[in-house]
Design an enzyme around this catalytic site. Structure first.
Site, PDB file in Angstrom:
ATOM      1  N   ASP A 129       0.838  -1.199   0.000  1.00  0.00           N
ATOM      2  CA  ASP A 129       0.000   0.000   0.000  1.00  0.00           C
ATOM      3  C   ASP A 129       0.873   1.249   0.000  1.00  0.00           C
ATOM      4  O   ASP A 129       1.999   1.229   0.503  1.00  0.00           O
ATOM      5  CB  ASP A 129      -0.904   0.033   1.244  1.00  0.00           C
ATOM      6  CG  ASP A 129      -2.036  -0.988   1.159  1.00  0.00           C
ATOM      7  OD1 ASP A 129      -2.105  -1.737   0.169  1.00  0.00           O
ATOM      8  OD2 ASP A 129      -2.855  -1.018   2.103  1.00  0.00           O
ATOM      9  N   ARG A 177      -2.670  -1.001  -8.197  1.00  0.00           N
ATOM     10  CA  ARG A 177      -3.954  -0.477  -7.717  1.00  0.00           C
ATOM     11  C   ARG A 177      -3.922   1.037  -7.916  1.00  0.00           C
ATOM     12  O   ARG A 177      -2.971   1.694  -7.512  1.00  0.00           O
ATOM     13  CB  ARG A 177      -4.129  -0.778  -6.225  1.00  0.00           C
ATOM     14  CG  ARG A 177      -5.390  -0.171  -5.632  1.00  0.00           C
ATOM     15  CD  ARG A 177      -5.379  -0.191  -4.118  1.00  0.00           C
ATOM     16  NE  ARG A 177      -5.276  -1.526  -3.572  1.00  0.00           N
ATOM     17  CZ  ARG A 177      -4.812  -1.774  -2.343  1.00  0.00           C
ATOM     18  NH1 ARG A 177      -4.395  -0.792  -1.562  1.00  0.00           N
ATOM     19  NH2 ARG A 177      -4.748  -3.009  -1.897  1.00  0.00           N
ATOM     20  N   LYS A 180      -7.514   7.413  -5.741  1.00  0.00           N
ATOM     21  CA  LYS A 180      -7.442   8.884  -5.816  1.00  0.00           C
ATOM     22  C   LYS A 180      -6.375   9.404  -4.853  1.00  0.00           C
ATOM     23  O   LYS A 180      -5.705  10.380  -5.141  1.00  0.00           O
ATOM     24  CB  LYS A 180      -8.804   9.475  -5.472  1.00  0.00           C
ATOM     25  CG  LYS A 180      -9.861   9.185  -6.525  1.00  0.00           C
ATOM     26  CD  LYS A 180     -11.165   9.902  -6.219  1.00  0.00           C
ATOM     27  CE  LYS A 180     -12.253   9.448  -7.179  1.00  0.00           C
ATOM     28  NZ  LYS A 180     -13.554  10.054  -6.874  1.00  0.00           N
ATOM     29  N   ALA A 182      -5.472   9.156  -0.303  1.00  0.00           N
ATOM     30  CA  ALA A 182      -6.189   9.367   0.953  1.00  0.00           C
ATOM     31  C   ALA A 182      -5.523  10.337   1.920  1.00  0.00           C
ATOM     32  O   ALA A 182      -6.092  10.653   2.947  1.00  0.00           O
ATOM     33  CB  ALA A 182      -6.374   8.018   1.654  1.00  0.00           C
ATOM     34  N   THR A 219     -12.087   2.287  -6.124  1.00  0.00           N
ATOM     35  CA  THR A 219     -12.908   3.488  -5.894  1.00  0.00           C
ATOM     36  C   THR A 219     -14.339   3.083  -5.533  1.00  0.00           C
ATOM     37  O   THR A 219     -14.799   2.010  -5.914  1.00  0.00           O
ATOM     38  CB  THR A 219     -12.926   4.388  -7.152  1.00  0.00           C
ATOM     39  OG1 THR A 219     -13.681   5.564  -6.869  1.00  0.00           O
ATOM     40  CG2 THR A 219     -13.508   3.694  -8.371  1.00  0.00           C
ATOM     41  N   ARG A 281      -9.692   7.790   9.252  1.00  0.00           N
ATOM     42  CA  ARG A 281      -9.384   8.285   7.911  1.00  0.00           C
ATOM     43  C   ARG A 281     -10.543   8.062   6.947  1.00  0.00           C
ATOM     44  O   ARG A 281     -10.767   8.832   6.030  1.00  0.00           O
ATOM     45  CB  ARG A 281      -8.096   7.648   7.374  1.00  0.00           C
ATOM     46  CG  ARG A 281      -6.857   8.233   8.017  1.00  0.00           C
ATOM     47  CD  ARG A 281      -5.618   7.823   7.273  1.00  0.00           C
ATOM     48  NE  ARG A 281      -5.504   6.389   7.173  1.00  0.00           N
ATOM     49  CZ  ARG A 281      -5.085   5.611   8.158  1.00  0.00           C
ATOM     50  NH1 ARG A 281      -4.731   6.123   9.297  1.00  0.00           N
ATOM     51  NH2 ARG A 281      -5.023   4.304   7.994  1.00  0.00           N
ATOM     52  N   ARG A 282     -11.312   6.989   7.173  1.00  0.00           N
ATOM     53  CA  ARG A 282     -12.489   6.785   6.324  1.00  0.00           C
ATOM     54  C   ARG A 282     -13.518   7.890   6.600  1.00  0.00           C
ATOM     55  O   ARG A 282     -14.201   8.342   5.702  1.00  0.00           O
ATOM     56  CB  ARG A 282     -13.122   5.405   6.605  1.00  0.00           C
ATOM     57  CG  ARG A 282     -12.200   4.223   6.355  1.00  0.00           C
ATOM     58  CD  ARG A 282     -11.825   3.986   4.897  1.00  0.00           C
ATOM     59  NE  ARG A 282     -10.821   4.783   4.271  1.00  0.00           N
ATOM     60  CZ  ARG A 282      -9.486   4.622   4.361  1.00  0.00           C
ATOM     61  NH1 ARG A 282      -8.981   3.674   5.097  1.00  0.00           N
ATOM     62  NH2 ARG A 282      -8.676   5.410   3.705  1.00  0.00           N
TER      63      ARG A 282
END
Ligand SMILES: Cc1cc2nc3c(=O)[nH]c(=O)nc-3n(C[C@H](O)[C@H](O)[C@H](O)COP(=O)(O)OP(=O)(O)OC[C@H]3O[C@@H](n4cnc5c(N)ncnc54)[C@H](O)[C@@H]3O)c2cc1C
Length: 327
Positions: A129, A177, A180, A182, A219, A281-282
């Site tokens: 990631d 992957r 956008k 985060a 997304t 963060r979500r």
């Protein structure tokens, strides 16, 4: 404004500790697939039953001591073992800062190397990631060094960077992957405007679908998903060259619908005790995600995420250590 608040909350050490102590009773269970491996495997099996594969994230990040980094590595090795033994359709996603990138590059490199080797043994893919911009170069360095030894690794390109296309071209022959992005990044390196990010995102996706090895379109944005559906049809992109990805618990009906329509679909399944930063963060990305937990707020007498968030907001304002922004 709300984004900054939740990003600040995601780093509050007091709340991180409280979250670990009180488990998922704060509402996060909607978007975190449990605190232990058994619970995660159960969630993966349910998704697999709908034809959805999974990428598993044993939550944790921004580790600052060597012992914790090694423990994180051991836990990820256990996840790989469990995926193999319990025969579920899943691979893993890892975060370099969880594996010691903030302590020592070589410590992290060796941890990721062990993970990649174990995954290779079972023919599993490892996604590295991408975290914030301060970790961008060392993360690409990890990918570069390890891809000499392993073919089963890939990474993430974040569309908010002005030079995202350069990265994508460099990693054309990888499973990538595309997201956008985060984290909160400065305007000299990253687009701030949603329209700019979205149009760069579409440009990157189209390019990698046409020229790349394998594209994970990560997304929840139905406008972009619909655009990609039309694009793959028009350009006859084979279904083994791409997949859609979404996070566990988000837009569940859309996840199932895409899988039912026959599109390759992969859900990102986070689990573990270290869920608090991920959850905040979500909320930073989309404060409406609070709706996801509204049901529990009204059903449960226990602490609610709103109560915690309100308390955390006050604490966050009082805590100087919250100043540095992060994903
Ligand atoms: C599988 C996966 C892996 C990721 N990995 C990384 C990573 O390694 N590094 C990184 O920086 N970021 C990562 N991200 C996060 C990513 O960068 C974005 O921050 C995040 O996905 C939000 O952007 P979005 O494209 O989903 O849509 P947004 O731009 O947040 O939303 C666009 C539109 O989609 C609709 N929408 C979005 N969410 C919902 C919802 N829950 N319900 C209803 N409608 C909705 C709304 O109409 C909204 O206006 C990942 C995301 C996913 C899905």
């Amino acid at each position: 404004m709300l984004k900054d608040i939740f990003i600040g909350l995601s780093q509050n050490q007091l709340l991180i500790n409280a979250a670990k102590k009180y488990g998922l009773r704060l509402g996060a269970q909607t978007v975190v697939a449990g605190t232990n491996l058994d619970e995660a495997i159960r969630s993966i099996k349910e998704l697999n039953a709908h034809g959805i594969s999974c990428t598993v994230d044993n939550l944790g990040e921004f580790v600052f001591n060597e012992k914790e980094a090694r423990t994180a590595k051991e836990q990820i090795l256990e996840v790989i073992q469990a995926i193999h033994e319990r025969d579920v359709d899943a691979h893993i996603s890892i975060k370099p800062t969880q594996l010691g990138l903030n302590i020592d590059y070589n410590l992290c490199l060796n941890n990721v190397r062990e993970i990649a080797a174990k995954a290779k043994q079972y023919n599993l893919f490892v996604n590295i990631d991408m975290e914030d911009s301060s970790h961008l170069v060392p993360t690409f360095n990890l990918v570069d060094e390890l891809s000499v030894e392993f073919e089963n690794i890939g990474t993430v390109i974040q569309a908010y960077y002005h030079n995202a296309m350069e990265y994508l071209e460099k990693y054309q022959n990888y499973q990538i992957r595309i997201v956008k992005g985060a984290y909160k990044e400065p305007e000299d390196i990253a687009y701030q405007d949603k329209q700019d990010i979205d149009s760069n995102y579409i440009k990157l996706i189209e390019w990698h679908l046409l020229h790349g090895k394998f594209t994970s379109i990560a997304t929840h944005d139905h406008h972009i998903i619909n655009h990609v559906k039309r694009f793959v049809k028009k350009h006859r992109i084979p279904y083994d060259k791409f997949e859609f990805q979404m996070l566990y618990g988000f837009r569940k009906e859309l996840q199932l619908k895409l899988a039912e329509e026959g599109y390759p679909f992969c859900t990102y399944v986070p689990f573990g005790n270290d869920w608090y930063g991920y959850f905040m963060r979500r909320l930073a990305e989309r404060p409406q995600n609070l709706n996801l937990v509204a049901k529990q707020i009204f059903n449960k007498k226990t602490n609610t995420v709103l109560g915690v968030a309100a308390g955390a907001f006050i604490l966050g304002r009082m805590t100087k250590s919250n100043k540095k922004k992060r994903k």
